[in-house]
Design an enzyme around this catalytic site. Sequence first.
Site, PDB file in Angstrom:
ATOM      1  CB  CYS A 114      -0.936   0.176   1.199  1.00  0.00           C
ATOM      2  SG  CYS A 114      -2.080  -1.420   1.252  1.00  0.00           S
ATOM      3  CG  HIS A 254      -3.484   3.631   2.581  1.00  0.00           C
ATOM      4  ND1 HIS A 254      -3.826   3.316   1.272  1.00  0.00           N
ATOM      5  CD2 HIS A 254      -3.591   2.397   3.016  1.00  0.00           C
ATOM      6  CE1 HIS A 254      -4.046   1.955   1.092  1.00  0.00           C
ATOM      7  NE2 HIS A 254      -3.670   1.359   2.208  1.00  0.00           N
ATOM      8  CG  ASN A 284      -6.201  -0.810   1.397  1.00  0.00           C
ATOM      9  OD1 ASN A 284      -5.768  -0.314   0.415  1.00  0.00           O
ATOM     10  ND2 ASN A 284      -5.913  -1.171   2.454  1.00  0.00           N
TER      11      ASN A 284
HETATM   12  O1  UT7 Z   1      -3.432  -0.823   3.929  1.00  0.00           O
HETATM   13  C1  UT7 Z   1      -3.345  -1.771   5.486  1.00  0.00           C
HETATM   14  C2  UT7 Z   1      -4.322  -2.606   5.376  1.00  0.00           C
HETATM   15  N1  UT7 Z   1      -4.661  -3.055   6.500  1.00  0.00           N
HETATM   16  C3  UT7 Z   1      -5.799  -2.165   7.339  1.00  0.00           C
HETATM   17  O2  UT7 Z   1      -5.816  -1.042   7.054  1.00  0.00           O
HETATM   18  C4  UT7 Z   1      -6.186  -2.862   8.414  1.00  0.00           C
HETATM   19  C5  UT7 Z   1      -6.453  -2.026   9.813  1.00  0.00           C
HETATM   20  N2  UT7 Z   1      -7.476  -2.820  10.608  1.00  0.00           N
HETATM   21  C6  UT7 Z   1      -8.599  -2.627  10.510  1.00  0.00           C
HETATM   22  O3  UT7 Z   1      -9.045  -1.923   9.693  1.00  0.00           O
HETATM   23  C7  UT7 Z   1      -9.815  -3.341  11.590  1.00  0.00           C
HETATM   24  O4  UT7 Z   1      -8.906  -3.894  12.491  1.00  0.00           O
HETATM   25  C8  UT7 Z   1     -10.606  -4.301  10.824  1.00  0.00           C
HETATM   26  C9  UT7 Z   1     -11.680  -3.467  10.080  1.00  0.00           C
HETATM   27  C10 UT7 Z   1      -9.623  -5.276  10.097  1.00  0.00           C
HETATM   28  C11 UT7 Z   1     -11.363  -5.102  12.052  1.00  0.00           C
HETATM   29  O5  UT7 Z   1     -12.034  -4.307  12.881  1.00  0.00           O
HETATM   30  P1  UT7 Z   1     -11.887  -4.236  14.256  1.00  0.00           P
HETATM   31  O6  UT7 Z   1     -12.756  -2.959  15.019  1.00  0.00           O
HETATM   32  O7  UT7 Z   1     -10.311  -4.166  14.756  1.00  0.00           O
HETATM   33  O8  UT7 Z   1     -12.368  -5.755  14.619  1.00  0.00           O
HETATM   34  P2  UT7 Z   1     -11.634  -6.888  15.595  1.00  0.00           P
HETATM   35  O9  UT7 Z   1     -10.704  -7.339  14.721  1.00  0.00           O
HETATM   36  O10 UT7 Z   1     -11.377  -6.173  16.971  1.00  0.00           O
HETATM   37  O11 UT7 Z   1     -12.946  -7.799  15.833  1.00  0.00           O
HETATM   38  C12 UT7 Z   1     -13.987  -7.511  16.592  1.00  0.00           C
HETATM   39  C13 UT7 Z   1     -15.109  -8.617  16.124  1.00  0.00           C
HETATM   40  C14 UT7 Z   1     -14.496  -9.929  16.342  1.00  0.00           C
HETATM   41  O12 UT7 Z   1     -15.329 -10.941  16.781  1.00  0.00           O
HETATM   42  P3  UT7 Z   1     -15.197 -11.594  18.243  1.00  0.00           P
HETATM   43  O13 UT7 Z   1     -14.011 -12.061  18.496  1.00  0.00           O
HETATM   44  O14 UT7 Z   1     -15.479  -9.986  19.261  1.00  0.00           O
HETATM   45  O15 UT7 Z   1     -16.399 -12.408  18.624  1.00  0.00           O
HETATM   46  C15 UT7 Z   1     -14.190 -10.598  14.842  1.00  0.00           C
HETATM   47  O16 UT7 Z   1     -14.439 -11.791  14.435  1.00  0.00           O
HETATM   48  O17 UT7 Z   1     -15.624  -8.492  14.918  1.00  0.00           O
HETATM   49  C16 UT7 Z   1     -15.700  -9.713  14.056  1.00  0.00           C
HETATM   50  N3  UT7 Z   1     -15.248  -9.575  12.750  1.00  0.00           N
HETATM   51  C17 UT7 Z   1     -16.335  -9.400  11.959  1.00  0.00           C
HETATM   52  N4  UT7 Z   1     -17.747  -9.312  12.236  1.00  0.00           N
HETATM   53  C18 UT7 Z   1     -18.606  -9.138  11.119  1.00  0.00           C
HETATM   54  C19 UT7 Z   1     -14.245  -9.297  11.993  1.00  0.00           C
HETATM   55  N5  UT7 Z   1     -14.665  -9.165  10.659  1.00  0.00           N
HETATM   56  C20 UT7 Z   1     -16.063  -9.317  10.697  1.00  0.00           C
HETATM   57  C21 UT7 Z   1     -16.927  -8.808   9.597  1.00  0.00           C
HETATM   58  N6  UT7 Z   1     -18.033  -9.022   9.866  1.00  0.00           N
HETATM   59  N7  UT7 Z   1     -16.455  -8.766   8.440  1.00  0.00           N
END
Ligand code: UT7
Length: 345
Positions: A114, A254, A284
């Site tokens: 990225c 980004h 992204n």
């Molecule tokens: O160029 C760089 C590229 N990468 C990035 O920019 C990624 C940066 N990170 C993020 O954008 C965020 O961390 C995410 C959007 C990927 C995830 O959001 P989050 O608020 O950090 O969620 P989390 O990983 O803390 O997950 C919270 C919950 C989990 O469930 P439990 O364990 O609390 O039951 C996940 O399993 O959300 C769940 N979850 C989802 N639920 C519904 C993860 N993905 C999804 C989904 N739909 N798509």
Amino acid sequence: MSKRRAHIVGWGKYVPARVLSNADLERMVETEDEWIVTRTGIRERRLRTETDTTTSMAVNASRDALKVAGLEGKDIDLIIVANSSPDYLLPGPANFVQHELGASCPAFTLAGGCSGWVYSLVTANQFIETGAYRNVLVVGVEIISFAIDYTDRSTCILFGDAAAAVVLQPSTDGAGVLSFELGSDGGLAKNLWVPGGGTVNPVSQQVVDNREHYIRMNGQEVFKFAVRQLSSSLHNVSTQAGLSPSDLDLIIPHQANLRIIEAAAERLRLPLDKFYVNLHKYGNTSAASIPLALVEAIQDGRVKPHDRIGMVAFGSGLSWAGAVVKMGVNVPVANPEALAVGAAD
Ligand code: UT7
């Protein structure tokens, strides 16, 4: 006379026609539109069609950029293509793009995830500052969907395919790349990586069965890194340019996650409307993300002549790359009086 710098004289984009909406994803994995919008701001993204290749998308964006610059392929002196999703493992897309554009210049691919396009912009600037090359094409293109596991809800909601390109030329009127910062923290590399398919873990049935040929991401670690780096890099490149972040006319971050942009804006005490956002339409798009947002900002009339634009990318590596770029007079002017005001600054 000001120092010779690379400034932007042409711009173009290509987005594939196929739309993947949050509703489509609801039918593919256990997720909800509301979760995706609240956690990321993304509503839809584009996916390549059968006729799109990494090269064809890059060439489409480049042709538009050359048209704006009033140039033809044969006029280009150097091509840099930022890309981590090549048509083939070897060679990278830059050589195919060079051939398709009818150019007979050097061309190379910069695989920087990225951060790749801002790394490429800064690299191009070095060649222009030294006087080595005059017309440089810098493309960001990704068919990143090829490396996405569409059974992994934590990554498949985020990414999309796109291409965008700019043409750079030397300027001596103060326009161009005013400052930059490039960075890498390889100790964090395995927070965003593809574990299989390289020399350590070559393609095999086992790699495919374990889905190790797809992107793996530790979302929370990347999130924290991104907020930290977006705010500190914006601060650093602004300071280097003799500005404060609030002096920037527009910030093109980004386009990874709206919450990352909001958190960085809060840290820098900047209003959110200083940040250009188009991630709701594309998600992204990795190396294409910043140039695509830049092109749309110009096309939307958000960029005026002489504007100072802050850009910061972050991603796999983990790496980051920021720059402040001052536009010249060649951006479309909605209000011609703005040109006179800007010129007097
Ligand atoms: O160029 C760089 C590229 N990468 C990035 O920019 C990624 C940066 N990170 C993020 O954008 C965020 O961390 C995410 C959007 C990927 C995830 O959001 P989050 O608020 O950090 O969620 P989390 O990983 O803390 O997950 C919270 C919950 C989990 O469930 P439990 O364990 O609390 O039951 C996940 O399993 O959300 C769940 N979850 C989802 N639920 C519904 C993860 N993905 C999804 C989904 N739909 N798509």
